[in-house]
Every structure is written in C-alpha cells, then in structure tokens.
Design an enzyme around this catalytic site. Structure first.
Site, PDB file in Angstrom:
ATOM      1  N   GLU A   1     -10.136  11.606  12.694  1.00  0.00           N
ATOM      2  CA  GLU A   1      -9.259  12.781  12.267  1.00  0.00           C
ATOM      3  C   GLU A   1     -10.471  12.077  11.230  1.00  0.00           C
ATOM      4  OE1 GLU A   1      -4.483  12.838  12.442  1.00  0.00           O
ATOM      5  OE2 GLU A   1      -5.500  11.831  11.147  1.00  0.00           O
TER       6      GLU A   1
ATOM      7  N   CYS B   1     -10.900  11.389   3.171  1.00  0.00           N
ATOM      8  CA  CYS B   1     -10.519   9.906   4.404  1.00  0.00           C
ATOM      9  C   CYS B   1     -10.360   9.660   5.162  1.00  0.00           C
ATOM     10  CB  CYS B   1      -8.881  10.210   4.056  1.00  0.00           C
ATOM     11  SG  CYS B   1      -7.963   8.588   5.375  1.00  0.00           S
TER      12      CYS B   1
ATOM     13  N   CYS C   1      -7.837   1.455  17.557  1.00  0.00           N
ATOM     14  CA  CYS C   1      -7.564  -0.037  16.591  1.00  0.00           C
ATOM     15  C   CYS C   1      -7.788  -0.959  17.689  1.00  0.00           C
ATOM     16  CB  CYS C   1      -7.484   0.658  15.493  1.00  0.00           C
ATOM     17  SG  CYS C   1      -6.939  -0.895  14.255  1.00  0.00           S
TER      18      CYS C   1
ATOM     19  N   CYS D   1      -0.992  -3.087  14.575  1.00  0.00           N
ATOM     20  CA  CYS D   1      -0.451  -3.814  13.895  1.00  0.00           C
ATOM     21  C   CYS D   1       1.469  -2.714  14.033  1.00  0.00           C
ATOM     22  CB  CYS D   1      -1.139  -2.749  12.266  1.00  0.00           C
ATOM     23  SG  CYS D   1      -2.759  -4.066  12.233  1.00  0.00           S
TER      24      CYS D   1
ATOM     25  N   CYS E   1       1.698   0.688  13.393  1.00  0.00           N
ATOM     26  CA  CYS E   1       0.449   2.008  13.078  1.00  0.00           C
ATOM     27  C   CYS E   1      -0.075   2.543  14.667  1.00  0.00           C
ATOM     28  CB  CYS E   1      -0.861   1.304  12.712  1.00  0.00           C
ATOM     29  SG  CYS E   1      -2.156   2.265  12.418  1.00  0.00           S
TER      30      CYS E   1
ATOM     31  N   GLY F   1      -9.054   3.124  12.383  1.00  0.00           N
ATOM     32  CA  GLY F   1      -9.647   2.190  13.467  1.00  0.00           C
ATOM     33  C   GLY F   1     -10.331   0.784  11.929  1.00  0.00           C
ATOM     34  N   GLU F   2     -10.204  -0.298  12.018  1.00  0.00           N
ATOM     35  CA  GLU F   2     -10.979  -1.122  10.845  1.00  0.00           C
ATOM     36  C   GLU F   2     -12.497  -1.056  10.712  1.00  0.00           C
ATOM     37  OE1 GLU F   2      -9.032  -3.552   9.301  1.00  0.00           O
ATOM     38  OE2 GLU F   2     -10.694  -3.449   8.933  1.00  0.00           O
TER      39      GLU F   2
ATOM     40  N   SER G   1     -11.087  -0.077   3.533  1.00  0.00           N
ATOM     41  CA  SER G   1      -9.470  -0.555   3.570  1.00  0.00           C
ATOM     42  C   SER G   1      -9.796  -1.494   4.653  1.00  0.00           C
ATOM     43  CB  SER G   1      -8.495   0.578   3.791  1.00  0.00           C
ATOM     44  OG  SER G   1      -7.660  -0.432   3.963  1.00  0.00           O
TER      45      SER G   1
ATOM     46  N   SER H   1      -4.818  -4.656   3.386  1.00  0.00           N
ATOM     47  CA  SER H   1      -3.898  -4.035   4.060  1.00  0.00           C
ATOM     48  C   SER H   1      -2.948  -5.477   3.948  1.00  0.00           C
ATOM     49  CB  SER H   1      -3.739  -3.509   5.420  1.00  0.00           C
ATOM     50  OG  SER H   1      -5.044  -1.937   5.251  1.00  0.00           O
ATOM     51  N   LEU H   2      -2.014  -6.022   3.230  1.00  0.00           N
ATOM     52  CA  LEU H   2      -1.062  -6.833   3.204  1.00  0.00           C
ATOM     53  C   LEU H   2       0.254  -6.395   3.939  1.00  0.00           C
ATOM     54  CD1 LEU H   2      -1.927  -9.793   2.009  1.00  0.00           C
ATOM     55  CD2 LEU H   2      -0.832  -8.623  -0.185  1.00  0.00           C
ATOM     56  N   HIS H   3       0.924  -5.605   3.213  1.00  0.00           N
ATOM     57  CA  HIS H   3       1.944  -6.055   4.494  1.00  0.00           C
ATOM     58  C   HIS H   3       3.542  -6.934   4.951  1.00  0.00           C
ATOM     59  CE1 HIS H   3      -0.135  -1.768   5.482  1.00  0.00           C
ATOM     60  NE2 HIS H   3      -0.650  -2.343   5.972  1.00  0.00           N
TER      61      HIS H   3
ATOM     62  N   ASN I   1       5.236   6.162   6.844  1.00  0.00           N
ATOM     63  CA  ASN I   1       5.127   7.112   7.710  1.00  0.00           C
ATOM     64  C   ASN I   1       5.286   7.128   9.452  1.00  0.00           C
ATOM     65  OD1 ASN I   1       4.581  10.029   8.145  1.00  0.00           O
ATOM     66  ND2 ASN I   1       2.410   9.717   9.280  1.00  0.00           N
TER      67      ASN I   1
ATOM     68  N   CYS J   1      -0.406  10.647   7.104  1.00  0.00           N
ATOM     69  CA  CYS J   1       0.321   9.261   8.230  1.00  0.00           C
ATOM     70  C   CYS J   1       0.034   7.530   7.003  1.00  0.00           C
ATOM     71  CB  CYS J   1      -1.264   8.793   8.661  1.00  0.00           C
ATOM     72  SG  CYS J   1      -1.671  10.186   9.491  1.00  0.00           S
TER      73      CYS J   1
END
Ligand code: SAH
Ligand code: SF4
Length: 388
Positions: A92, A105, A112, A116, A119, A171-172, A203, A225-227, A306, A349
């Site tokens: 996307e 974006c 990926c 996670c 995700c 993706g990373e 990111s 991306s800490l989370h 999301n 997302c």
C-alpha cells in the site's frame, strides 16, 4: 535482453548507465529530471535528448512503477493505492493531505518478518523485499497521479503534491537496507524530488546496527516503534526486542541524533487496552527516556490501536489514552495522539496518519513547556481529540 527499469537506479547508477550508452553525465541528469520531476515514462517525449539516445532507451529501458490494483479516496481526502508487486503480493501507499503539507506513507517490503503482535502486516509473514524501483515508484506514481487528478502540470513549476514522505507502510525498512537507502537518496536529490531530510521519516522497530548505518549513509528523521516501557513487555509485543533490547535501542537513538536532521527521535507507541496503557507504564516510559542510562531527546506519538480480528487485542479507550499522554506531558515530553484518517477506505492502519502537533523540538522540562504555552497559546502541548 531484459529491459532496465530506470526507477531502480540512483543518480550515480544512472550516470554509469548513460555512460555505457556512450552518453555524457549531464544527459543522465536530464533523464533523471524527465523521470522524477516530470513523471515521464515515454522516451520519445523527452525532446531535449538526442534522438539517438531516445531510440536506444526505447529498446533497452523502461520507467515502470508497480501496477495499481485499486485506488480509493476517502471522504477526508486520504487516498490509498494498492499496488501489485507480483506473485500475489500487494503493498500500500497512502496519501494524507493536510493544510500545509501532503504526506505519502510508503511500503518497503511485502509482508514483514518482525511479526509484532499488534500488526496485521506482521501476521502475513514475510514475502519479499521491495526493489528500489518499487519503493521510489510509489512516490513517482503518487506524485504524478495526484497532479493529474488536480490538473497540475508536471515539472518543477507545478505545485508539488507530496511534501513529506514517511516509511510507515508495510515492512521494516531497515531490514531492506540498501534499496531503502537508495530510494531515500533519490527523494533527497535535487534532480529528483529534492525533499529535505527533515521531511522524510523512516520508522523502524529497532534494528540497532542499521540505525547506526543509516546515521552514516543517509540520516533522515527517525521514528522508532517503542510500544512498551520495559523489556519483558516489549519482548512480547515486538519480538525483535529480544535481539536488541531497550538499553541498546535507546543508546542507538542517542547516537543517531548526532547526525539526524531533527534534534529528537519520535517514539511511536501503539495504545493497547490493558496491555501497555496504564499510568504505571507511562511513568516507566518517562524513567526510560529521562532517567535511564542515557537521556533520549524525544517526542511521543501515541497511536490508537487499529484492531483486526486475529490479534485478540483491543484499542485503549480515549480517556485512558489522554491520561497516559498527560503523564508524559507532565514530565515535559511533547506528546501527540495520532488521528485516524481514511477510516472509510481502510487506510487507517494506525501507522497512516498525520501528526497533530509538530511545532518545535521536544522540551525537557515543565518550565520550557510553560514558556511555549505563553508563546504559542495555552493549547500548545495539549491533546487534540482522538477523532476515530
Ligand atoms: N516496520 C516499521 C514501519 C512500519 S509500521 C515499524 O514497525 O516501525 C508503522 C507504525 O505503525 C509502527 O509504529 C507500527 O508499530 C504501527 N502499527 C502497526 N500495526 C498497527 C496497528 N494495528 N494499529 C496501530 N499501529 C500499528
Ligand atoms: Fe513489521 Fe513494523 Fe508491523 Fe512490526 S509493526 S510487524 S516491524 S511492519
């Protein structure tokens, strides 16, 4: 002979390619402008190139971005393209218009491998890395499609539609390092998109060695991306944490800031009900970035989760998100809650939305915050409604 996709080539490679065809370096620059500034893919239209070169290109090269499978515009103006990257894989690209900017974006991998827990891309598993042409092709396609829709002429004279790029799609990016960096360099190149490093954000879920590498190769703005506020929790949400735990990640962020175009790192934090969203977690986060082994200049971007069915997770409720943000802000950390955009076309997302507050560098202390509130009004640093 296979055709060369010129979108795959960075500026130096395009010079080398042209020299193989017996052309001088300035021809490569002209060609690059035709492609990336005028969106041209038809060599016959590149009228200031010698006919002999145009003929050579017509038989050996193409300018080709991934085919568009679908193209939807949301009621809020968000536009999402689903792009075919072959073998049943699709990625996307999402355009998010705001008052003074347009953010695209983009994706860097099909699927990926980081997996996670929250995700949906991760749940698909890893399919493959995107090529340079597939990454920069998203920007190329989107910029000129947007112009076409609005009747804006291509070329530097026409109003640019995409002013910011965020690598926050599928993706990373740091696990597809070389193509990602090449695409970044094209974004920054004056004979291509000429974006400033501040307006391009990568990111990452925290691939520590490649954060260092990026600092050397192409330091753009960094989002991490800490989370989670501690290793045990982060291990369970972002499996890569087992390899690169928080202490190492924080140290890498600080090292990166020496080279970064901004003087803070943006920490993304996906708000998961009952999992990582308590006041205690917020206080632990403050301790992590303010009182840990290293002090990390940062701002926080809270992303309301999301939801998707297989995750078994739910979004934190709005009062909880606000409470969480307040703890961070009381500690002097600039904190924003991401708006959800493009809900009606499923482009929300969580990763795909504009920031609600991006005015200045992060302030470390409450006094500073007060100064800014005086300067910019009492709403500076306050929360904006979550609009989902
Ligand atoms: N792989 C990179 C970049 C793509 S993901 C990374 O992880 O940083 C972009 C952002 O969206 C990340 O912060 C990611 O954690 C977040 N995200 C992923 N799935 C989400 C979801 N279901 N809800 C909210 N945010 C999500
Ligand atoms: Fe990969 Fe980022 Fe999704 Fe994690 S959040 S699985 S790193 S795309």
């Amino acid at each position: 002979m296979a055709l060369t996709n010129l979108l795959d080539l960075d500026p130096a490679q395009l010079v080398a390619y042209c020299s193989e065809l017996g052309e001088k370096p300035f021809r490569a620059k002209q060609l690059q402008r035709w492609i990336h500034q005028f969106g041209a893919s038809d060599f016959t239209a590149m009228t200031d190139l010698a006919k002999s070169l145009r003929d050579k290109l017509a038989t050996r090269a193409v300018v080709q971005s991934p085919a568009v499978i679908s193209d939807h515009t949301s009621t809020d103006g968000t536009r999402k393209w689903l792009l075919d990257v072959g073998q049943g894989n699709a990625v996307e690209a999402v355009f998010i218009p705001e008052e003074n900017r347009g953010t695209l974006c983009i994706s860097t991998q099909a699927g990926c491998a980081v997996n996670c827990r929250f995700c949906s891309t991760g749940k698909q598993g890893f399919n493959r890395n995107l090529t340079v042409g597939e990454i920069i092709g998203q920007l190329w396609m989107a910029e000129f499609e947007l112009r076409k829709t609005k009747g804006i002429e291509p070329g530097p004279k026409g109003e640019r539609q995409i002013t910011n790029v965020v690598m926050m799609g599928m993706g990373e990016p740091l696990l597809n390092y070389e193509p990602t960096v090449t695409a970044l360099k094209l974004m920054l190149d004056d004979n291509a998109y000429g974006l400033s490093r501040r307006r391009v954000t990568l990111s990452t879920s925290g691939v520590v060695p490649n954060i260092d590498k990026l600092g050397q190769d192409c330091p753009v703005a960094l989002a991490v991306s800490l989370h989670a506020s501690n290793d045990a929790l982060r291990d369970s949400l972002v499996p890569l944490n087992k390899k690169y735990p928080l202490k190492e990640l924080m140290a890498a962020c600080v090292r990166y800031l020496e080279f970064a175009p901004r003087d803070f790192v943006t920490f993304e934090y996906c708000m998961l009900d009952g999992v990582n969203d308590t006041e205690q977690h917020a206080r632990e986060l403050v301790a992590l970035v303010r009182h840990g082994a290293v002090l990390v200049p940062c701002k926080f971007n809270l992303i309301p989760f999301n939801p998707f069915p297989e995750s078994g997770l739910t979004r934190s409720n709005n009062p909880q998100i606000k409470l969480f943000a307040q703890v961070l802000m009381d500690a002097g950390i600039v904190t924003t809650i991401r708006k959800t955009r493009g809900d009606d076309i499923d482009a929300a997302c969580g990763q795909l939305a504009g920031e609600v507050q991006d005015r200045t560098k992060v302030q470390e202390r409450m006094q500073k915050m007060a100064e800014y509130q005086q300067k910019f009004g009492k709403d500076f640093g306050r929360l904006v409604e979550v609009t989902s």
